[in-house]
Design a protein around this motif. Structure first.
Motif, PDB file in Angstrom:
ATOM      1  N   LEU A  69       0.797  -1.246  -0.106  1.00 24.23           N
ATOM      2  CA  LEU A  69       0.158   0.209  -0.020  1.00 24.23           C
ATOM      3  C   LEU A  69       0.799   1.274   0.030  1.00 24.23           C
ATOM      4  CD1 LEU A  69      -2.613   1.486   0.344  1.00 24.23           C
ATOM      5  CD2 LEU A  69      -2.236   1.049   2.850  1.00 24.23           C
ATOM      6  N   ASP A  70       0.701   2.001  -0.870  1.00 22.77           N
ATOM      7  CA  ASP A  70       1.313   3.468  -1.057  1.00 22.77           C
ATOM      8  C   ASP A  70       0.387   4.481  -0.676  1.00 22.77           C
ATOM      9  OD1 ASP A  70       3.953   4.975  -1.409  1.00 22.77           O
ATOM     10  OD2 ASP A  70       3.078   5.595  -3.456  1.00 22.77           O
ATOM     11  N   VAL A  71       0.678   5.315   0.362  1.00 26.76           N
ATOM     12  CA  VAL A  71      -0.174   6.272   0.898  1.00 26.76           C
ATOM     13  C   VAL A  71       0.137   7.670   0.258  1.00 26.76           C
ATOM     14  CG1 VAL A  71      -1.059   7.372   3.045  1.00 26.76           C
ATOM     15  CG2 VAL A  71      -0.532   4.839   3.043  1.00 26.76           C
ATOM     16  N   ALA A  72      -0.891   8.564   0.018  1.00 21.02           N
ATOM     17  CA  ALA A  72      -0.760   9.749  -0.799  1.00 21.02           C
ATOM     18  C   ALA A  72       0.107   9.574  -1.911  1.00 21.02           C
ATOM     19  CB  ALA A  72      -0.180  10.708   0.438  1.00 21.02           C
ATOM     20  N   HIS A  79       4.540  16.492   5.213  1.00 26.07           N
ATOM     21  CA  HIS A  79       4.562  18.047   5.262  1.00 26.07           C
ATOM     22  C   HIS A  79       3.310  18.414   4.488  1.00 26.07           C
ATOM     23  CE1 HIS A  79       7.011  17.459   1.805  1.00 26.07           C
ATOM     24  NE2 HIS A  79       6.450  18.928   1.205  1.00 26.07           N
ATOM     25  N   HIS A  80       2.564  17.520   3.777  1.00 20.36           N
ATOM     26  CA  HIS A  80       1.237  18.000   3.268  1.00 20.36           C
ATOM     27  C   HIS A  80       0.032  17.659   3.912  1.00 20.36           C
ATOM     28  CE1 HIS A  80       2.796  19.287  -0.855  1.00 20.36           C
ATOM     29  NE2 HIS A  80       4.135  18.343  -0.512  1.00 20.36           N
ATOM     30  N   LEU A  81       0.405  16.762   4.814  1.00 21.47           N
ATOM     31  CA  LEU A  81      -0.708  16.311   5.851  1.00 21.47           C
ATOM     32  C   LEU A  81      -1.034  17.101   7.005  1.00 21.47           C
ATOM     33  CD1 LEU A  81       0.086  12.688   5.617  1.00 21.47           C
ATOM     34  CD2 LEU A  81      -1.426  13.623   4.061  1.00 21.47           C
ATOM     35  N   GLU A  82      -2.242  17.640   7.366  1.00 19.96           N
ATOM     36  CA  GLU A  82      -2.713  18.091   8.349  1.00 19.96           C
ATOM     37  C   GLU A  82      -2.350  17.449   9.763  1.00 19.96           C
ATOM     38  OE1 GLU A  82      -5.923  20.753   8.445  1.00 19.96           O
ATOM     39  OE2 GLU A  82      -6.324  20.125   6.439  1.00 19.96           O
ATOM     40  N   PHE A 137       6.790  27.387  -2.378  1.00 18.43           N
ATOM     41  CA  PHE A 137       5.548  26.690  -2.603  1.00 18.43           C
ATOM     42  C   PHE A 137       4.546  26.612  -1.750  1.00 18.43           C
ATOM     43  CE2 PHE A 137       8.066  24.191  -6.181  1.00 18.43           C
ATOM     44  CZ  PHE A 137       7.899  25.342  -7.189  1.00 18.43           C
ATOM     45  N   GLY A 138       4.994  26.210  -0.313  1.00 12.72           N
ATOM     46  CA  GLY A 138       3.934  25.905   0.637  1.00 12.72           C
ATOM     47  C   GLY A 138       3.281  27.298   1.123  1.00 12.72           C
ATOM     48  N   ARG A 139       4.128  28.460   1.008  1.00 15.47           N
ATOM     49  CA  ARG A 139       3.664  29.686   1.389  1.00 15.47           C
ATOM     50  C   ARG A 139       2.663  30.029   0.747  1.00 15.47           C
ATOM     51  NH1 ARG A 139       8.971  30.672   2.922  1.00 15.47           N
ATOM     52  NH2 ARG A 139       9.581  31.841   1.096  1.00 15.47           N
ATOM     53  N   VAL A 140       2.472  29.757  -0.802  1.00 21.84           N
ATOM     54  CA  VAL A 140       1.700  30.184  -1.844  1.00 21.84           C
ATOM     55  C   VAL A 140       0.587  29.332  -1.877  1.00 21.84           C
ATOM     56  CG1 VAL A 140       1.321  30.318  -3.947  1.00 21.84           C
ATOM     57  CG2 VAL A 140       3.658  31.278  -3.319  1.00 21.84           C
ATOM     58  N   ASP A 141       0.960  28.178  -1.497  1.00 25.11           N
ATOM     59  CA  ASP A 141      -0.372  27.036  -1.232  1.00 25.11           C
ATOM     60  C   ASP A 141      -1.032  27.584  -0.186  1.00 25.11           C
ATOM     61  OD1 ASP A 141       0.104  25.286  -3.494  1.00 25.11           O
ATOM     62  OD2 ASP A 141       1.200  24.038  -2.301  1.00 25.11           O
ATOM     63  N   ARG A 161       2.816  22.707   4.888  1.00 21.59           N
ATOM     64  CA  ARG A 161       3.558  23.245   5.785  1.00 21.59           C
ATOM     65  C   ARG A 161       5.038  23.145   5.229  1.00 21.59           C
ATOM     66  NH1 ARG A 161       1.983  18.975   9.200  1.00 21.59           N
ATOM     67  NH2 ARG A 161       1.284  20.383  10.651  1.00 21.59           N
ATOM     68  N   GLU A 162       6.042  23.736   5.851  1.00 21.11           N
ATOM     69  CA  GLU A 162       7.656  23.548   5.473  1.00 21.11           C
ATOM     70  C   GLU A 162       8.003  22.071   5.755  1.00 21.11           C
ATOM     71  OE1 GLU A 162       9.979  26.526   7.192  1.00 21.11           O
ATOM     72  OE2 GLU A 162       9.110  27.990   6.022  1.00 21.11           O
ATOM     73  N   THR A 163       8.885  21.671   5.221  1.00 16.89           N
ATOM     74  CA  THR A 163       9.276  20.305   5.342  1.00 16.89           C
ATOM     75  C   THR A 163      10.090  20.165   6.901  1.00 16.89           C
ATOM     76  OG1 THR A 163      11.539  21.009   4.477  1.00 16.89           O
ATOM     77  CG2 THR A 163       9.761  19.687   2.958  1.00 16.89           C
ATOM     78  N   TYR A 164       9.625  18.970   7.379  1.00 16.17           N
ATOM     79  CA  TYR A 164      10.083  18.474   8.765  1.00 16.17           C
ATOM     80  C   TYR A 164      11.646  18.356   8.856  1.00 16.17           C
ATOM     81  CZ  TYR A 164       5.184  17.643  10.053  1.00 16.17           C
ATOM     82  OH  TYR A 164       3.963  17.798  10.463  1.00 16.17           O
ATOM     83  N   THR A 165      12.097  18.657   9.969  1.00 17.17           N
ATOM     84  CA  THR A 165      13.589  18.300  10.073  1.00 17.17           C
ATOM     85  C   THR A 165      14.117  16.780   9.922  1.00 17.17           C
ATOM     86  OG1 THR A 165      13.622  18.268  12.427  1.00 17.17           O
ATOM     87  CG2 THR A 165      14.159  20.517  11.271  1.00 17.17           C
TER      88      THR A 165
END
Length: 235
Positions: free
Chosen positions: A17-20, A90-93, A137-141, A149-153
């Motif tokens: 299973l591949d998610v998102a 980072h695309h998931l709430e 891109f994230g800020r424009v979205d 959101r910005e990417t996680y560390t």
């Protein structure tokens, strides 16, 4: 490590299973580089992903797509031998909920695979072009009511997966600085995307100005993909 081949070469995936999944690019790499698999399902909540996914796997009847929310997987417990997600946390709430769902549908002894770019650590200036561009891109979205959101560390990604209580987790760092950072192919791919985002930022002059700065950075500094972290753990 330059690519996924070394990480996946010993894996017998079983049912996957591949998610998102989006267009299924990561799933395609996973299936090609592993020892074997039986069947695979890609899920995404975006209807536009279905057509792109179908094009990726047009000659493969062992792979199919289902429209589904990553935070509420419509599968029974212990359904899959392998569950993966790539460049999507980072695309998931609620990434923690999605990861918990991935663990739920994973069979005991199965593989959970997480692949995610990260902004910190030892990265070349050309790689920072990718990070800065992606965060813009994230800020424009965000101003267009699209969650991004910005990417996680690196540490945050590891901590999220560790909280699942899985075992035998292996870490791989993926990077490749061998490509020409000023290649025409990169410019031809990225410049139209940047221009679309500048247009989407209409009404936000600071964001549009930043987009034009990124256009100049791409030409002056160049571009390489940021480092990504690949985690493979077992349930």
């Amino acid at each position: 490590m330059k690519d996924y081949k070394e990480a996946f070469k010993d894996l017998e995936l079983g049912s996957v299973l591949d998610v998102a999944t989006g267009a299924g690019a990561f799933l395609d790499e996973l299936l090609k580089d592993a020892i074997s698999y039986r069947t695979a399902v890609g899920i995404d909540k975006k209807e536009t992903a279905a057509e792109a996914f179908a094009a990726t796997f047009k000659d493969n009847d062992r792979v199919n797509f289902q429209l589904m929310d990553a935070a509420k997987l419509d599968f029974k417990d212990d359904s899959f031998d392998t569950v993966s997600i790539s460049f999507s946390l980072h695309h998931l709430e609620t990434p923690e909920i999605t990861l918990a769902e991935m663990k739920r549908v994973l069979k005991p002894g199965g593989f959970l695979i997480v692949n995610e770019m990260y902004p910190d650590g030892d990265q070349a200036e050309t790689q920072m072009t990718h990070t800065l561009l992606h965060h813009w891109f994230g800020r424009v979205d965000t101003v267009n009511d699209v969650f991004h959101r910005e990417t996680y560390t690196r540490g945050q990604i590891i901590a999220m997966v560790q909280r699942l209580g899985l075992r035998e987790m292996t870490e791989f760092s993926l990077f490749d600085l061998t490509e020409d950072p000023f290649s025409v192919e990169i410019s031809d791919e990225l410049l139209p995307i940047i221009d679309r985002y500048i247009e989407r930022a209409k009404g936000y002059p600071d964001l549009q100005d930043y987009g034009n700065q990124m256009r100049r950075r791409l030409k002056e500094i160049g571009y390489h993909n940021a480092n990504s972290l690949l985690l493979i753990a077992r349930k």
